[in-house]
Structures are given as structure tokens and as C-alpha cells.
Scaffold this active site. Structure first.
Site, PDB file in Angstrom:
ATOM      1  N   GLY A   1     -16.310 -13.838   7.222  1.00 15.29           N
ATOM      2  CA  GLY A   1     -15.789 -12.862   6.269  1.00 15.29           C
ATOM      3  C   GLY A   1     -14.347 -13.131   5.913  1.00 15.29           C
ATOM      4  O   GLY A   1     -13.705 -14.047   6.433  1.00 15.29           O
ATOM      5  N   GLY A   2     -13.832 -12.317   5.002  1.00 15.53           N
ATOM      6  CA  GLY A   2     -12.445 -12.441   4.579  1.00 15.53           C
ATOM      7  C   GLY A   2     -12.255 -13.542   3.566  1.00 15.53           C
ATOM      8  O   GLY A   2     -13.201 -14.047   2.965  1.00 15.53           O
TER       9      GLY A   2
ATOM     10  N   PHE B   1      -5.439 -15.384   2.820  1.00 17.62           N
ATOM     11  CA  PHE B   1      -4.567 -15.452   3.991  1.00 17.62           C
ATOM     12  C   PHE B   1      -5.175 -14.794   5.226  1.00 17.62           C
ATOM     13  O   PHE B   1      -4.636 -14.905   6.313  1.00 17.62           O
ATOM     14  CB  PHE B   1      -3.217 -14.798   3.677  1.00 17.62           C
ATOM     15  CG  PHE B   1      -2.400 -15.577   2.683  1.00 17.62           C
ATOM     16  CD1 PHE B   1      -1.744 -16.734   3.075  1.00 17.62           C
ATOM     17  CD2 PHE B   1      -2.311 -15.182   1.366  1.00 17.62           C
ATOM     18  CE1 PHE B   1      -0.999 -17.470   2.172  1.00 17.62           C
ATOM     19  CE2 PHE B   1      -1.568 -15.906   0.450  1.00 17.62           C
ATOM     20  CZ  PHE B   1      -0.909 -17.058   0.852  1.00 17.62           C
ATOM     21  N   SER B   2      -6.291 -14.090   5.066  1.00 19.95           N
ATOM     22  CA  SER B   2      -6.935 -13.417   6.192  1.00 19.95           C
ATOM     23  C   SER B   2      -8.414 -13.773   6.208  1.00 19.95           C
ATOM     24  O   SER B   2      -9.143 -13.457   5.268  1.00 19.95           O
ATOM     25  CB  SER B   2      -6.760 -11.896   6.072  1.00 19.95           C
ATOM     26  OG  SER B   2      -7.484 -11.229   7.072  1.00 19.95           O
TER      27      SER B   2
ATOM     28  N   ASP C   1      -5.759   3.972   4.656  1.00 17.92           N
ATOM     29  CA  ASP C   1      -6.536   3.072   3.795  1.00 17.92           C
ATOM     30  C   ASP C   1      -8.031   3.260   4.048  1.00 17.92           C
ATOM     31  O   ASP C   1      -8.783   2.286   4.122  1.00 17.92           O
ATOM     32  CB  ASP C   1      -6.125   1.622   4.046  1.00 17.92           C
ATOM     33  CG  ASP C   1      -6.569   0.684   2.924  1.00 17.92           C
ATOM     34  OD1 ASP C   1      -6.772   1.168   1.789  1.00 17.92           O
ATOM     35  OD2 ASP C   1      -6.711  -0.527   3.178  1.00 17.92           O
TER      36      ASP C   1
END
Length: 479
Positions: free
Chosen positions: A19-20, A23-24, A146
Site C-alpha cells: 500500500g501507499g 514518500f510513504s 483526520d
């Protein structure tokens, strides 16, 4: 990120990407000695990483490592490899490494049909878990800031997990005398469809009410399959009609049960001083109602969760057509992955394991399908569909080796709520001689950023497009 030299993080070796993006990136992480599988979030560090960004990452680790609750994704271990010259000789990829509990059930909202949502019992089952997790955060002085569908995950047992504390704020501390001291927050952050009105302003704000607004939007999304507005200010016609009381005769508002509507509007009260508190929520009749589904076990929950998707035929597309089950593999720790963490009654019922030429593959999302043409041909058909809808795309280099080679396309853009999305479309060879399929393709769409409901809509638009629909395999109808 490509094939980097990752360190062993407290016994966990980083395996394949799950996943992601950018930068992550999230990797499957396996501790072979302890036979434990986890997820490892890797956030790149460069010389351009600012002190503020570094401080934010360190805060995320510090806050999440102190949280232990059944409905909060557990932080297990952390490691920071700096980008300075002192670490170059070790050769490890400079990043912040966060080993987290693996949410084997994937995204909750990936299983929700756009514009339909889920039945009341399912919404109640998961909203109560969300509220319990949030209550725990607030009791510990943490404001998430968030809360949105992409940060709501499921364990392999089907338990809701609040994730991603990158934007969290600490608003309360307990002093030496045992007295709780609170403070206002001032940072503007979050995603517009889920942000409380006071977050869009400029004044400092109370922490707890903004999270309560966020779970109010999430409950609306559970019951409707969409968000109520783009932004909680007067630039949104839907929000303006909400303030004027004109929206309640329109769908889906007019179809909500009275108690559910009362709870949603109580949490979505514009004035934070008048908004419901956590205590109000737990004493509300809709929360206090009996729910037999909760007592019936994980299989029943999984079936109820995906009922609307099944009724639309999405399951017949996401699962292979009448194939004999393949043996589990233990290549690169896959056996540990399938048995110890993700292979459960809940994930089996959700059919999160797909069959490919290389063996059984863990695919925690339902945005996938099988086609009766080879990968290169399907990729061309998908490109035609993407171009027709004006979706930005880029063909990437192939990944994998041998029978597991995958052709890839990255896509991105903005959904109907003007939220950015980004993800991968992968094409892998697939054969099913038992049903007359040779030289076929298994296609997986993996969301890297954005609303899971919007990503499902993109998948839906793709499989019904004129170029792709004729080659999509569906489960044969029973006689």
C-alpha cells in the site's frame, strides 16, 4: 520506492509492497523467528526533509506508541535511519520505519457500494467501535484530526481500527497533581469533506468537537455511500441547504431512520459548543439499540457488510469463476501471512485471497477482476477506457519475476468531491483451464491515496467501459 536496502526492524524483514505510494509506502513485514506478520510504514527522509516534517513524524511515533485499544491500530516498533553522511556507510534506505499491526481485513469502506452504503445493523456495529476508539483517544488527550474513510481499517477478525496519526494533536495532559490540563489547537489540517466548520476558519478551536464532526460524516457515509458535501462552508450548495433545513426532503437524508438522522445532525451541528459530546453519543437511542448482528460472529458480519456489493454483482466480478482452490504457498513468508494474520473466517468470507498463475495472492480490496485476454491486450483496453474518461495515467516498468511478472499503470486525479486520488492498476497472467480460460489476466487496482468509495467507483466505471466490459470474466449464474 524501488528495491531498496531496508534494515531489519526489531526482527521484522520488509517483504512486498502492500500500500501507499510516493514518500510513504507500506510493506508486509515478517518476523520469521516469532512467526508474526505486520505492516511497516516507510516514510522517506531526504536532505530536503524539513525539521517540521521530521518533528511531525517523531510525534506520530510517540503518540501512537502510547495507545493501546482494540479499535486503534497498534504501533509495534519504530526505527529512524537518517539521511546524513554518517548512515551512508551502512547502506540502509534513509526513512522512518513504523511497524504496525497488520489490518488483514483491509479498508472498511472498500466493501461499501457507492451511493448505497450499508444496512443499519452493519453501520451500527462499526460506528459503535469507531466511537469507542475515539472515546479512548480523547480520554488520553489525543485528537485525531483526520478521521475519514481511508483511515478506517479492519483486522483479519473484522474489528475496526482507527489508523494514521500523522495529523494528530495532543490537547490534554495530566499534571503531577493528577489534574487534567487542556489547551486549544490552532493548526488547520484534514480533508475538506470531513472537516468541521471551525477548522476552515482562522481561530483556535476545541479539539474534541472536530473529531465528533468527523465521525458524524463517517456515519453518514456508512449509511449512504457518499459524503454529504464537498466542504462545510457556504461555497457548498449542499451545506448551505443543510444549514437552511432544506436538504432533509432530499435523498439520502429523507430515507434515514429518525434516530439515525437525529444522531447524524447532532454530531454535524455547526456550532461546536452545541455539538454532541461523546457522552451524548453513547446515550443516544440509536447507539443504545439492540443489534443481533454483533452477537452472530465474524462470518455473519462479513456477509452483511458486503450485502449491497453482492446484490449489484460486484462479487461475481471480483472473484474467479468457479475455480478449484489453490494450495497456499510459503514463498517469502506467504504461508505465515495467510495463516497467522490474514487468513480467517472473516477474510475468507470476504474472499480476500485471489488465484493467480503464481499461486494464491492476498488482495485485501475488492477492486479487482479477471479477464479472458492476455495482460498486454488488457492493458491496451484499459488505457483506451482511461483516455476516454480523461483519467491521467502513466505506464510503469514491469515488476516481479517469472510467472508473477506484473504490468503496471499508475493513475491519478480528483474525485467528485475534489479529493485527490492516486493508485496502481496491475496486470498479471492467469490461466483457468477448468473453465476454458488460457492466457487470461488477473487485474488488481490498488488505491494509494484517496477515498476508498471513490476508488471503487473508478473501478466500477472501468469494468463497465465499452473497451473493457466484453472481456471481464463473471461467475456463471446458477441454473
Amino acid at each position: 520506492m524501488g528495491k531498496e536496502n531496508f534494515p531489519v526492524v526489531h526482527g521484522f524483514r520488509l517483504m512486498n509492497e502492500i500500500g501507499g505510494g510516493g514518500f510513504s509506502v507500506v510493506y508486509r513485514a515478517v518476523n520469521f523467528e516469532e512467526k508474526i506478520t505486520a505492516a511497516c510504514k516507510v516514510v522517506s527522509l531526504t536532505r530536503e526533509t524539513t525539521p517540521g516534517e521530521r518533528e511531525s513524524l517523531e510525534k506520530e511515533i510517540k503518540v501512537q506508541s502510547g495507545l493501546k485499544h482494540p479499535n486503534v491500530l497498534e504501533f509495534m516498533h519504530g526505527l529512524i535511519v537518517s539521511a546524513d553522511d554518517d548512515n551512508k556507510e551502512e547502506g540502509f534506505y534513509p526513512a522512518v520505519y513504523m511497524v504496525l499491526e497488520l489490518a488483514g481485513g483491509g479498508d472498511l469502506f472498500d466493501k461499501i457500494e457507492p451511493e448505497k452504503g450499508v444496512e443499519t445493523d452493519v453501520a451500527h456495529h462499526y460506528f459503535r467501535q469507531l466511537a469507542l476508539g475515539l472515546e479512548y483517544l480523547h480520554q488520553n488527550g489525543v485528537c485525531h484530526r483526520d478521521l475519514k474513510p481511508e483511515n478506517i481499517l479492519l483486522s483479519s477478525a473484522g474489528v475496526l481500527k482507527i489508523s494514521d496519526f500523522g495529523l494528530c494533536g495532543v490537547f490534554a495532559l495530566v499534571g503531577p497533581n493528577g489534574k487534567r490540563r487542556t489547551r486549544l489547537l490552532s493548526e488547520r489540517c484534514g480533508s475538506y469533506p470531513y472537516m468541521a466548520p471551525e477548522l476552515i476558519g482562522t481561530e483556535p478551536y476545541e479539539a474534541e468537537p472536530i473529531d465528533i464532526w468527523g465521525i458524524g460524516v463517517i456515519l453518514y457515509a456508512l449509511l449512504s455511500g457518499n459524503t454529504p458535501w464537498e466542504k462545510a462552508d457556504r461555497t457548498s450548495s449542499e451545506y448551505t441547504r443543510y444549514l437552511a433545513g432544506e436538504i432533509f426532503n432530499l435523498e439520502p437524508w429523507c430515507h434515514f431512520e429518525r434516530d439515525a438522522l437525529g444522531l447524524i445532525t447532532g454530531m454535524l451541528t455547526p456550532d461546536p459548543a452545541e455539538r454532541m459530546t461523546m457522552q451524548d453519543i453513547f446515550h443516544h437511542p440509536w447507539i443504545l439499540r439492540e443489534n443481533e448482528l454483533t452477537q452472530r460472529g465474524a462470518v455473519c458480519v462479513a456477509e452483511a457488510l458486503t450485502q449491497n456489493l453482492r446484490s449489484t454483482g460486484a462479487l461475481d466480478i471480483a472473484t474467479p469463476p468457479s475455480l478449484a482452490p489453490l494450495a497456499r504457498t510459503d514463498r517469502d513468508g506467504d504461508q505465515i501471512m495467510l495463516t497467522a494474520m490474514a487468513y480467517s473466517q472473516f477474510t475468507q468470507t470476504l474472499m480476500l485471497f485471489s488465484q493467480t498463475a503464481a499461486g494464491q495472492r492476498y488482495t485485501p480490496g475488492w477492486t479487482r477482476f479477471y479477464a479472458n485476454v492476455p495482460p498486454s491486450e488488457l492493458q491496451d483496453l484499459v488505457l483506451t477506457a482511461l483516455k476516454a474518461r480523461g483519467v491521467k495515467h502513466k505506464i510503469l516498468a514491469e515488476s516481479g519475476t517469472g510467472s508473477a511478472v506484473r504490468q503496471r499503470i499508475r493513475i491519478g486525479g480528483y474525485d467528485t468531491r475534489r479529493l485527490m486520488y492516486r493508485g496502481l492498476i496491475e496486470f498479471e497472467a492467469f490461466d483457468a483451464p477448468s473453465v476454458g480460460v488460457r492466457g487470461g489476466t488477473f487485474c488488481v487496482m490498488t488505491r494509494e491515496k484517496g477515498n476508498p468509495i471513490s476508488w471503487r467507483q473508478i473501478w466500477k466505471n472501468l469494468i463497465i467501459s465499452p473497451s473493457v466490459e466484453p472481456v471481464v470474466l463473471r461467475k456463471p449464474e446458477r441454473a
